[in-house]
Structures are given as structure tokens and as C-alpha cells.
Design an enzyme around this catalytic site. Sequence first.
Site, mmCIF file in Angstrom:
data_model
loop_
_atom_site.group_PDB
_atom_site.id
_atom_site.type_symbol
_atom_site.label_atom_id
_atom_site.label_comp_id
_atom_site.label_asym_id
_atom_site.label_seq_id
_atom_site.Cartn_x
_atom_site.Cartn_y
_atom_site.Cartn_z
ATOM 1 C CB SER A 1 2.517 50.676 24.986
ATOM 2 O OG SER A 1 1.782 50.530 23.803
ATOM 3 C CG ASP B 1 -0.647 52.820 20.914
ATOM 4 O OD1 ASP B 1 -0.264 53.582 20.007
ATOM 5 O OD2 ASP B 1 0.048 51.888 21.349
ATOM 6 C CG ASP C 1 3.425 51.348 19.094
ATOM 7 O OD1 ASP C 1 2.261 51.436 19.516
ATOM 8 O OD2 ASP C 1 4.281 50.586 19.617
ATOM 9 C CG ASP D 1 3.937 53.564 22.248
ATOM 10 O OD1 ASP D 1 2.783 53.149 22.040
ATOM 11 O OD2 ASP D 1 4.952 52.836 22.123
#
Length: 457
Positions: free
Chosen positions: A102, A239, A243, A241
Site C-alpha cells: 500500500s 496512494d 485504494d 495501490d
Amino acid sequence: MDEISFGTDGWRAHSDLVTPERLHAIAQSVVDLLAEDGLDGESIVVGYDARDGARERAEEIGRVLAAGGHDVLLADRDCPTPAVALAIVQRDAAGGFVVTASHNPPEYSGVKFIPHDGAPALPEVTERIEAGLREPDPLPETEQGEIREVDLIESQIGAVLDLVDPDLDGLTVAYDAIYGSGRGVTDEALERAGADVFRLRCSHDPTFGGGEPNPEPEMLEELSEMVTSGEVDLGIANDGDADRVAIVTPEGFLDANELLAALYEYRLQSDAGPAVRTVSTSSLVDRIAAEHGESVAETPVGFKWVAQAMAEEDALIGGEESGGLSIRGHVREKDGTLAAVLAAAAHAEEPLQDRIERLREAYGDLRQDRVSVDCPDDRKDAVMAALEDEIPDAVAGSAVESINPADGVKCLLEDGTWLLVRPSGTEPKLRIYAEAETDARVDELLGAGREIVEPLV
């Protein structure tokens, strides 16, 4: 395999610890779990983020899944986590993996498992994975399942645009991918909706330019300058990834709590339904819901709990204070592309800052902040247990009316403010949150929270 622990949102660790052996053990445990659940032989989606080695780690997972008899749908490029979640649902897969850390620094890696419903895995699933960790069965010379590359990006863009149906003609947007997996996804969705898009850091760089792919103000200076100078109408970032989302308006960086409230009010203009938020998310959402005759479900921190409540409540929107959200009709996983397109659509109708000022005038100007207190992981349970016995009758001069123990200890105070103390799920820290109608009162509450917590650590 003691090093593997699924926290708030998957397992994250320094990349040196995310070895093929540990990846094989996780994949084998999932193969065993799916067999127990009657999903043996069903296809599994595997995606990965833009970090160095992420593709190779995804392939290691895929080899074990294929050896276990599953067809593996491997992303043909790094992709957002919600793209994997959506593909699971659209393709009726048994589940999916995402190799991602992430927003953590580039030297980290990690793994998320997403079950059949496309929502984040609940503890009963991750605990079974941890309990079932073992050396994988010997890999056969010929794989039992097929591994094939698939495009997960196009279906995600299409799903977002079909659901939101935005008209962004005339809107200029600067988009900053921070070299993450939102590049070519969020910017493409905005452009197809009619916006003129200026791209920042939308090339592939597994080091994320030497920083963390975390869309905080200090990481978005160029984006902020483009918006506040009037060069573009709106700034958007994701961010690593993709999400989560961050929004910059001409007035500055938009608080994620206020964004959730604004988007809930925007959706209520054309639909109806309750909202879901975490215990650390602003109660401004509650005031908007009450005005429209709707309810709000409050959950522990972690989008897995938001997703669960969204299904139970048939919620119109669900979100958290970190900038993650989803809406009814979409996969129950936070989606930074969806949030970006929603925010742009709302801004095209009424500038977001104007909308938020209107909400403040109608429902109160609520401010929120948080601080952290260092606390070793092996002390967190003891400290939180002690805290339950140490809550005073009043905090910062206001009587404690009630306690919400859903996630940590949340003190609801007589003056309408609140103070929350909860353990971080990703760091050796305790988080202290507060909400009030002035920054000074928030600081006062946070100071009182420190005075209560620090002697217990």
C-alpha cells in the site's frame, strides 16, 4: 511462520522477509482453505503493485495456486487493489491475492487475500490462513491449473464510469499517481468522463521517487501548487495501490472526513440510504444522515468492517477517515479511482469547498485530529485493558456521557465532542483521536488523552 500476521489490511513486512517460502506457505494455506469451503478448482485472481519484485512475488503465489488445481488470472501489469476485488466478483472467482504494501516505503512488500465476495477478508478468514500455514505440497512437473495474463484495468474503469455516469466536460484536473498503480487508471477514467487531465508522476518508478506513495500534503506540493495557483480546477492523488484518494481544492488540501460527508450528501441528491463510517470518522456524516431521515452504522477501524456493515445495512456509502470509500452498486472494497471520479463529479456540479462550507453552516464546523503514543505491540492489550479502568468522569472539563468500546475506547462527551483511544493495527503505537468545533478544543482533548494514556504505557 511466526513472522506472518495479517493485521488491519493484510500482511506487510520489509521485502527481505517476504520470501518465496513464506509466499508459498500463504498460498498453500489458501488452497487448503478453499478446498474446505468447496471452492477447490475455482479460478483465483492475482494482482500486484508497482514495487520492485511485486510481479515476481505474484508469480510465486500463482505457481502454488496452479499446483493446487486453480486457474490463475494474473494481472498483465501492476494494478489497483480494487481492480482485483472487482475482477473476483465479475469473474465469479474463488478469491484473489494482491502483492502490495500500500502506502508503505518502497523497501516494504506485503500480501492481501480477498475472498469470493470481493470484500476485504474478515478475521475468521485471515485467522484460518495463519493457522493453516505450512510448507506447500511438492510442485508437480506440470501445473494442474493454467496461469494466464488478463487485463484488470479496463473493467475497473468501465465499472466506475458506468456507476457514477459523470459529466466532467470543462473541468481541468491535475492527477498525481505518486508513481503508483493508479497511473493509467484514475487519470484515464477522469479523461474519458470529459475532464482535461494534467498528469504528475504517472510513469513507473518502483522506488516511488524515493519517498512513500502516501498522498499526504507533504508529498503533494506540486499538485497543490497547480490547484491553488488556479492552473487547474481540482487536484487528485492516490496512494500506492490506489485504494485511497486525496483531494486538493483551490482553498487547499481537503480533509478526508469532509470529503466523505460531501460525497454522501452528493449521493443523497439522487438516491437514499444509510451511511457507514468507522469510529474514528467525523460525526458530520451523522448530522447529514439525520437531516435526510437516514441512519449511520459505526464500525471498528478497518475497511473490512465498513464493507461488512455496508452489506448488512444496504448502505449508500461507506468510508473511513483515511480517504477510503465505496458506494452501493460497486464492489465492497475501498476504491481510489471511484472516489476520485465521484469527487470530480460532485465538484463539477458545485465546487467541493463551497459544498463543504454549506455543510458547515448547516451542521456545524467539526474539526478532527489525532496524535500517536509509542506502545510496543506486546503491551497494547494490557494498556487498553488498564485504560478501561482509568477513564475519568470528565475529559478536558466535559462529562463523559457514554463509552463506545467497538474499537478501543471512545468517550462521548457532554459538550458534543469525543475522544478515541485505539491501538494501531500496523505500527507499535496507540492512536488518540478527537473531534470538536474548534482546533483549540481538539488540541485540548488530545492533550487530555495523552495525560490519560501515557502513564499506562
